[in-house]
Write a protein that holds these residues in place. Structure first.
Motif, PDB file in Angstrom:
ATOM      1  N   LYS A  70       0.694  -1.139  -0.028  1.00 24.89           N
ATOM      2  CA  LYS A  70       0.016  -0.141   0.053  1.00 24.89           C
ATOM      3  C   LYS A  70       0.922   1.301  -0.183  1.00 24.89           C
ATOM      4  CE  LYS A  70      -3.707   1.965   2.688  1.00 24.89           C
ATOM      5  NZ  LYS A  70      -4.585   2.036   4.097  1.00 24.89           N
ATOM      6  N   VAL A  71       0.313   2.228  -0.746  1.00 28.82           N
ATOM      7  CA  VAL A  71       1.139   3.500  -0.786  1.00 28.82           C
ATOM      8  C   VAL A  71       0.205   4.783  -0.586  1.00 28.82           C
ATOM      9  CG1 VAL A  71       2.576   5.222  -2.043  1.00 28.82           C
ATOM     10  CG2 VAL A  71       2.927   2.683  -2.080  1.00 28.82           C
ATOM     11  N   ASP A  72       0.612   5.661   0.434  1.00 21.30           N
ATOM     12  CA  ASP A  72      -0.619   6.728   0.542  1.00 21.30           C
ATOM     13  C   ASP A  72       0.523   8.005   0.407  1.00 21.30           C
ATOM     14  OD1 ASP A  72      -3.004   5.221   1.159  1.00 21.30           O
ATOM     15  OD2 ASP A  72      -2.293   4.826   3.032  1.00 21.30           O
ATOM     16  N   LYS A  73      -0.342   8.937  -0.238  1.00 23.11           N
ATOM     17  CA  LYS A  73       0.287  10.360  -0.355  1.00 23.11           C
ATOM     18  C   LYS A  73      -0.469  11.099   0.641  1.00 23.11           C
ATOM     19  CE  LYS A  73       1.784  10.021  -5.217  1.00 23.11           C
ATOM     20  NZ  LYS A  73       1.063   8.905  -5.594  1.00 23.11           N
ATOM     21  N   VAL A  74       0.354  12.098   1.321  1.00 28.51           N
ATOM     22  CA  VAL A  74      -0.056  13.055   2.432  1.00 28.51           C
ATOM     23  C   VAL A  74      -0.039  14.368   1.767  1.00 28.51           C
ATOM     24  CG1 VAL A  74       0.111  13.851   4.934  1.00 28.51           C
ATOM     25  CG2 VAL A  74       0.898  11.417   4.143  1.00 28.51           C
ATOM     26  N   ALA A  75      -1.201  15.163   1.643  1.00 26.60           N
ATOM     27  CA  ALA A  75      -1.069  16.557   1.149  1.00 26.60           C
ATOM     28  C   ALA A  75      -1.172  17.470   2.392  1.00 26.60           C
ATOM     29  CB  ALA A  75      -2.320  16.686   0.329  1.00 26.60           C
ATOM     30  N   ASP A  76      -0.456  18.816   2.260  1.00 23.77           N
ATOM     31  CA  ASP A  76      -0.538  20.033   3.056  1.00 23.77           C
ATOM     32  C   ASP A  76      -2.021  20.545   2.802  1.00 23.77           C
ATOM     33  OD1 ASP A  76      -0.579  22.809   3.757  1.00 23.77           O
ATOM     34  OD2 ASP A  76       1.447  22.390   3.745  1.00 23.77           O
ATOM     35  N   THR A  77      -2.828  20.594   4.092  1.00 27.97           N
ATOM     36  CA  THR A  77      -4.069  20.953   4.081  1.00 27.97           C
ATOM     37  C   THR A  77      -4.251  22.327   3.484  1.00 27.97           C
ATOM     38  OG1 THR A  77      -3.664  21.615   6.336  1.00 27.97           O
ATOM     39  CG2 THR A  77      -4.624  19.340   5.995  1.00 27.97           C
ATOM     40  N   SER A  78      -3.327  23.163   3.398  1.00 28.60           N
ATOM     41  CA  SER A  78      -3.466  24.387   3.098  1.00 28.60           C
ATOM     42  C   SER A  78      -3.263  24.546   1.475  1.00 28.60           C
ATOM     43  CB  SER A  78      -2.551  25.437   3.993  1.00 28.60           C
ATOM     44  OG  SER A  78      -1.179  25.198   3.709  1.00 28.60           O
ATOM     45  N   THR A  79      -2.184  23.935   1.206  1.00 32.54           N
ATOM     46  CA  THR A  79      -1.785  24.024  -0.273  1.00 32.54           C
ATOM     47  C   THR A  79      -2.365  23.110  -1.311  1.00 32.54           C
ATOM     48  OG1 THR A  79       0.294  22.960   0.140  1.00 32.54           O
ATOM     49  CG2 THR A  79      -0.194  25.516   0.378  1.00 32.54           C
TER      50      THR A  79
END
Length: 371
Positions: free
Chosen positions: A309-318
């Motif tokens: 499994k691979v998950d990407k984590v995004a910056d909540t503001s950008t």
């Protein structure tokens, strides 16, 4: 994983199913199937030694090959086994030992030392026979996707050439000269877009784009030679974010691929294509894109790792992707299952954490507990 059984290890073979939701092991006593997410023992049969146990997704169909320690478990006989009824559906017999078996929902591939047979999995009618160079270890790679279903086989005994065969259309796709030395390991991405290879030297891992037969990336695993036991891409519909490999040093090597390309391209370009397409097909990622987990297995012990499994984590503001997290499962042939979480941030800093570890041969099935 290529069949590399050894009587010195309690596990003779190990394989994950096509979506890595389950895995199977063969031992001198029989075979076992586990749930990858929970570690639960789902099925076992103690009927003798097995050197090949392959699953078809999460169905009841298994392809099994015995170790030859008794006449009923000949290494020249492929048994298609139904776990629900506990009986053999069909058997296929060959003149020489079966070294590897691969399946998807349409095809069954059987690899011998110098021939490979392609069958329709429903009718078991033979569709093609591929004459190959001597392939003593049954080395192969297979992408189970019906849209990009490729089989990779060694094309030379003197150098690291790969033959890529389209299993659905039944034709030779291309041949890639990947290394100077003969091949030791290879893996196709799940959709058949990329192939990773390592030679017997084991110092360089190369990734090629299958459609163009062109080299996309090269990674230096290390300076000193080492046997690469397995390679595995992370699940992805585009360029996989991570590639992992296990080696005879007992280490697990992780290479940041698609995630690092995304980071470097996004800094230079805001376009979607600029974020995923390399500036050059000969891009070589520097050591910052490579990390090593040492002592995952004792040195010399075979091991097999997959990225489940691979998950990407995004910056909540950008909404910019700032980190990547992968679940990596490892089977060691001395009898252990390990699962690590691997984190990579946008500074290419790697972090490993061991989430689970247990002995495969001591797990008791639910049926045994309830009885």
């Amino acid at each position: 994983m290529a069949n590399q059984s050894s009587s010195s290890y309690p596990i003779l073979c190990a394989s994950f199913n096509q979506d890595t939701s389950c895995f199977a092991i063969g031992t001198k006593d029989g075979f076992k199937i586990f749930d990858s997410n929970t570690g639960r023992l789902c099925y076992e049969r103690a009927i003798g030694a097995f050197v090949i146990v392959e699953m078809l997704f999460s169905s009841s169909l298994l392809a099994i090959v015995g170790a030859g320690e008794e006449p009923s478990l000949s290494p020249r006989r492929l048994c298609l086994f139904n776990t629900t009824t506990g009986t053999a559906l069909r058997e296929l017999n060959f003149l020489t030992s079966i070294l590897a078996v691969r399946m998807n929902k349409k095809r069954l591939v059987v690899i011998l030392q110098d021939k490979t047979y392609v069958y329709d999995i429903n009718s078991l009618g033979i569709l093609d026979t591929i004459d190959t160079i001597p392939n003593l270890k049954g080395l192969c790679a297979f992408s189970p996707s019906l849209e990009g279903c490729f089989l990779a086989l060694p094309a030379s005994i003197s150098k690291g050439s790969v033959l890529l065969y389209n299993v659905m259309d039944l034709h030779l796709h291309c041949e890639i000269d990947a290394h100077r030395a003969p091949l030791a390991a290879m893996a196709l991405s799940s959709n058949g877009t990329y192939i990773a290879t390592a030679s017997e030297q084991g110092t360089i891992i190369r990734v090629h784009l299958v459609s163009e037969a062109t080299k996309s990336y090269s990674f230096r695993r290390g300076t000193y030679p080492s046997t690469i036991f397995s390679l595995s891409f992370g699940p992805s519909t585009q360029l996989p974010d991570i590639l992992v490999g296990t080696s005879s040093s007992g280490s697990v090597h992780a290479f940041s691929l698609g995630f690092s390309i995304y980071q470097s391209r996004s800094k230079r370009s805001g376009s979607f294509l600029g974020s995923i397409i390399p500036g050059s097909v000969t891009d070589a990622l520097d050591p910052a894109h490579h990390d090593v987990l040492h002592n995952a297995a004792p040195a010399g012990v075979k091991s097999y790792a997959v990225i489940r499994k691979v998950d990407k984590v995004a910056d909540t503001s950008t909404s910019e992707i700032v980190a990547c997290r992968a679940t990596i499962s490892i089977i060691t042939y001395n009898g252990y299952f390990q699962e690590y979480n691997l984190g990579i941030n946008n500074q290419n800093e790697f972090s490993w954490s061991l989430e689970r570890e247990f002995k495969l041969l001591t797990v008791i099935s639910d049926d045994a507990i309830s009885s």
